[in-house]
Design a protein around this motif. Structure first.
Motif, PDB file in Angstrom:
ATOM      1  N   SER A 101       0.828  -1.211   0.000  1.00  0.00           N
ATOM      2  CA  SER A 101       0.000   0.000   0.000  1.00  0.00           C
ATOM      3  C   SER A 101       0.860   1.258   0.000  1.00  0.00           C
ATOM      4  N   ALA A 102       1.907   1.255   0.793  1.00  0.00           N
ATOM      5  CA  ALA A 102       2.781   2.432   0.887  1.00  0.00           C
ATOM      6  C   ALA A 102       3.488   2.697  -0.432  1.00  0.00           C
ATOM      7  N   ALA A 103       3.873   1.663  -1.154  1.00  0.00           N
ATOM      8  CA  ALA A 103       4.548   1.842  -2.435  1.00  0.00           C
ATOM      9  C   ALA A 103       3.664   2.611  -3.412  1.00  0.00           C
ATOM     10  N   LYS A 104       2.379   2.376  -3.357  1.00  0.00           N
ATOM     11  CA  LYS A 104       1.451   3.086  -4.239  1.00  0.00           C
ATOM     12  C   LYS A 104       1.412   4.577  -3.910  1.00  0.00           C
ATOM     13  N   LEU A 105       1.598   4.901  -2.642  1.00  0.00           N
ATOM     14  CA  LEU A 105       1.568   6.305  -2.232  1.00  0.00           C
ATOM     15  C   LEU A 105       2.802   7.070  -2.695  1.00  0.00           C
ATOM     16  N   ASN A 106       3.902   6.381  -2.947  1.00  0.00           N
ATOM     17  CA  ASN A 106       5.131   7.039  -3.376  1.00  0.00           C
ATOM     18  C   ASN A 106       5.103   7.432  -4.848  1.00  0.00           C
ATOM     19  N   GLU A 107       4.105   6.957  -5.572  1.00  0.00           N
ATOM     20  CA  GLU A 107       3.984   7.322  -6.976  1.00  0.00           C
ATOM     21  C   GLU A 107       3.575   8.785  -7.078  1.00  0.00           C
ATOM     22  N   GLY A 108       4.220   9.512  -7.964  1.00  0.00           N
ATOM     23  CA  GLY A 108       3.830  10.900  -8.204  1.00  0.00           C
ATOM     24  C   GLY A 108       4.337  11.900  -7.189  1.00  0.00           C
ATOM     25  N   LEU A 109       5.466  11.608  -6.534  1.00  0.00           N
ATOM     26  CA  LEU A 109       6.042  12.573  -5.591  1.00  0.00           C
ATOM     27  C   LEU A 109       6.473  13.845  -6.324  1.00  0.00           C
ATOM     28  N   LYS A 110       6.216  14.984  -5.715  1.00  0.00           N
ATOM     29  CA  LYS A 110       6.760  16.252  -6.206  1.00  0.00           C
ATOM     30  C   LYS A 110       8.014  16.518  -5.380  1.00  0.00           C
ATOM     31  N   VAL A 111       9.105  16.887  -6.024  1.00  0.00           N
ATOM     32  CA  VAL A 111      10.352  17.142  -5.312  1.00  0.00           C
ATOM     33  C   VAL A 111      10.711  18.615  -5.429  1.00  0.00           C
ATOM     34  N   VAL A 112      10.952  19.233  -4.279  1.00  0.00           N
ATOM     35  CA  VAL A 112      11.365  20.638  -4.217  1.00  0.00           C
ATOM     36  C   VAL A 112      12.856  20.639  -3.891  1.00  0.00           C
ATOM     37  N   HIS A 113      13.649  21.167  -4.794  1.00  0.00           N
ATOM     38  CA  HIS A 113      15.110  21.182  -4.617  1.00  0.00           C
ATOM     39  C   HIS A 113      15.558  22.478  -3.952  1.00  0.00           C
ATOM     40  N   PRO A 114      16.606  22.387  -3.120  1.00  0.00           N
ATOM     41  CA  PRO A 114      17.097  23.597  -2.451  1.00  0.00           C
ATOM     42  C   PRO A 114      17.744  24.564  -3.437  1.00  0.00           C
ATOM     43  N   GLU A 115      17.658  25.830  -3.096  1.00  0.00           N
ATOM     44  CA  GLU A 115      18.353  26.880  -3.839  1.00  0.00           C
ATOM     45  C   GLU A 115      19.593  27.244  -3.026  1.00  0.00           C
ATOM     46  N   PRO A 116      20.777  26.746  -3.430  1.00  0.00           N
ATOM     47  CA  PRO A 116      21.998  26.931  -2.622  1.00  0.00           C
ATOM     48  C   PRO A 116      22.333  28.385  -2.295  1.00  0.00           C
ATOM     49  N   SER A 117      21.937  29.321  -3.134  1.00  0.00           N
ATOM     50  CA  SER A 117      22.270  30.727  -2.878  1.00  0.00           C
ATOM     51  C   SER A 117      21.586  31.267  -1.619  1.00  0.00           C
ATOM     52  N   LYS A 118      20.513  30.628  -1.169  1.00  0.00           N
ATOM     53  CA  LYS A 118      19.780  31.106   0.012  1.00  0.00           C
ATOM     54  C   LYS A 118      20.319  30.529   1.320  1.00  0.00           C
ATOM     55  N   LYS A 119      21.109  29.466   1.242  1.00  0.00           N
ATOM     56  CA  LYS A 119      21.556  28.772   2.449  1.00  0.00           C
ATOM     57  C   LYS A 119      22.379  29.658   3.394  1.00  0.00           C
ATOM     58  N   PRO A 120      23.309  30.497   2.901  1.00  0.00           N
ATOM     59  CA  PRO A 120      24.078  31.333   3.851  1.00  0.00           C
ATOM     60  C   PRO A 120      23.197  32.229   4.727  1.00  0.00           C
ATOM     61  N   ALA A 121      22.165  32.827   4.157  1.00  0.00           N
ATOM     62  CA  ALA A 121      21.276  33.687   4.958  1.00  0.00           C
ATOM     63  C   ALA A 121      20.521  32.850   5.986  1.00  0.00           C
ATOM     64  N   TYR A 122      20.089  31.652   5.593  1.00  0.00           N
ATOM     65  CA  TYR A 122      19.387  30.785   6.549  1.00  0.00           C
ATOM     66  C   TYR A 122      20.338  30.258   7.619  1.00  0.00           C
ATOM     67  N   ASP A 123      21.582  29.975   7.246  1.00  0.00           N
ATOM     68  CA  ASP A 123      22.556  29.519   8.239  1.00  0.00           C
ATOM     69  C   ASP A 123      22.781  30.595   9.305  1.00  0.00           C
ATOM     70  N   ALA A 124      22.860  31.859   8.876  1.00  0.00           N
ATOM     71  CA  ALA A 124      23.048  32.968   9.831  1.00  0.00           C
ATOM     72  C   ALA A 124      21.831  33.102  10.748  1.00  0.00           C
ATOM     73  N   ALA A 125      20.637  33.000  10.189  1.00  0.00           N
ATOM     74  CA  ALA A 125      19.416  33.089  11.008  1.00  0.00           C
ATOM     75  C   ALA A 125      19.310  31.896  11.950  1.00  0.00           C
ATOM     76  N   TYR A 126      19.737  30.736  11.500  1.00  0.00           N
ATOM     77  CA  TYR A 126      19.712  29.523  12.323  1.00  0.00           C
ATOM     78  C   TYR A 126      20.667  29.666  13.508  1.00  0.00           C
ATOM     79  N   GLU A 127      21.827  30.239  13.268  1.00  0.00           N
ATOM     80  CA  GLU A 127      22.785  30.469  14.357  1.00  0.00           C
ATOM     81  C   GLU A 127      22.213  31.458  15.369  1.00  0.00           C
ATOM     82  N   LYS A 128      21.550  32.488  14.888  1.00  0.00           N
ATOM     83  CA  LYS A 128      20.929  33.463  15.789  1.00  0.00           C
ATOM     84  C   LYS A 128      19.844  32.798  16.637  1.00  0.00           C
ATOM     85  N   TYR A 129      19.073  31.917  16.024  1.00  0.00           N
ATOM     86  CA  TYR A 129      18.040  31.144  16.732  1.00  0.00           C
ATOM     87  C   TYR A 129      18.669  30.346  17.874  1.00  0.00           C
ATOM     88  N   HIS A 130      19.805  29.711  17.606  1.00  0.00           N
ATOM     89  CA  HIS A 130      20.491  28.938  18.648  1.00  0.00           C
ATOM     90  C   HIS A 130      20.999  29.836  19.771  1.00  0.00           C
TER      91      HIS A 130
END
Length: 171
Positions: A132-161
């Motif tokens: 049953s689970a195998a049938k649910l994996n059909e048709g997955l949409k994949v959202v890929h990361p945009e590497p240019s945004k990671k530095p800003a998120y890393d800085a915000a993540y550090e501030k969160y910590h």
């Protein structure tokens, strides 16, 4: 609110949200932790608050992922389910923040689907949950990361910590 959050830059112009509304599981287990907004000024609006909430919950998710990675477990993707998976912005944010793809199933309301799968196996309509689970994996949409945004998120993540660390004595 997604549109307003998306119109606000990563880091929400200095607004940080700690999503410990009923204790914290991440970045560490603190049952008495409480949620907080930090960094508000008169120039902040709804978009900043919305983005800070989405980022804060994504930071907590990244904390869990970082712990899994530290244990040597390989994680190639995140599977988003439930109501949050319906937000294209929040899904992209989580991919950008972690640097790994986020998969969205064709059906994101998983609780009733899981119950139906269990009932199907119990009634003999399916041979096992794996089938049953195998049938649910059909048709997955994949959202890929945009590497240019990671530095800003890393800085915000550090501030969160840093914020969590400094709030800890108040918990």
């Amino acid at each position: 609110l997604d549109a307003e959050a998306a119109a606000t830059p990563p880091g929400a112009d200095g607004v940080t949200f700690v999503p410990a509304l009923s204790g914290a599981m991440a970045p560490e287990w603190v049952a008495t932790a409480r949620g907080a907004f930090y960094g508000l000024t008169p120039s902040h609006g709804r978009g900043h608050m919305a983005r800070a909430v989405l980022e804060g919950t994504a930071f907590a998710m990244r904390d869990v992922l970082e712990r899994v990675w530290s244990l040597g477990v390989r994680v190639d993707a995140i599977r988003a389910v439930g109501g949050g998976a319906k937000s294209a912005f929040w899904t992209q944010l989580r991919a950008d923040l972690t640097g790994i793809p986020v998969e969205i199933a064709r059906h994101v309301d998983t609780s009733p689907i899981g119950a139906a799968m269990l009932a199907s196996v119990a009634a003999g309509l399916s041979s096992d949950l794996g089938q049953s689970a195998a049938k649910l994996n059909e048709g997955l949409k994949v959202v890929h990361p945009e590497p240019s945004k990671k530095p800003a998120y890393d800085a915000a993540y550090e501030k969160y910590h840093q914020l969590f660390k400094h709030l800890r004595p108040l918990f």
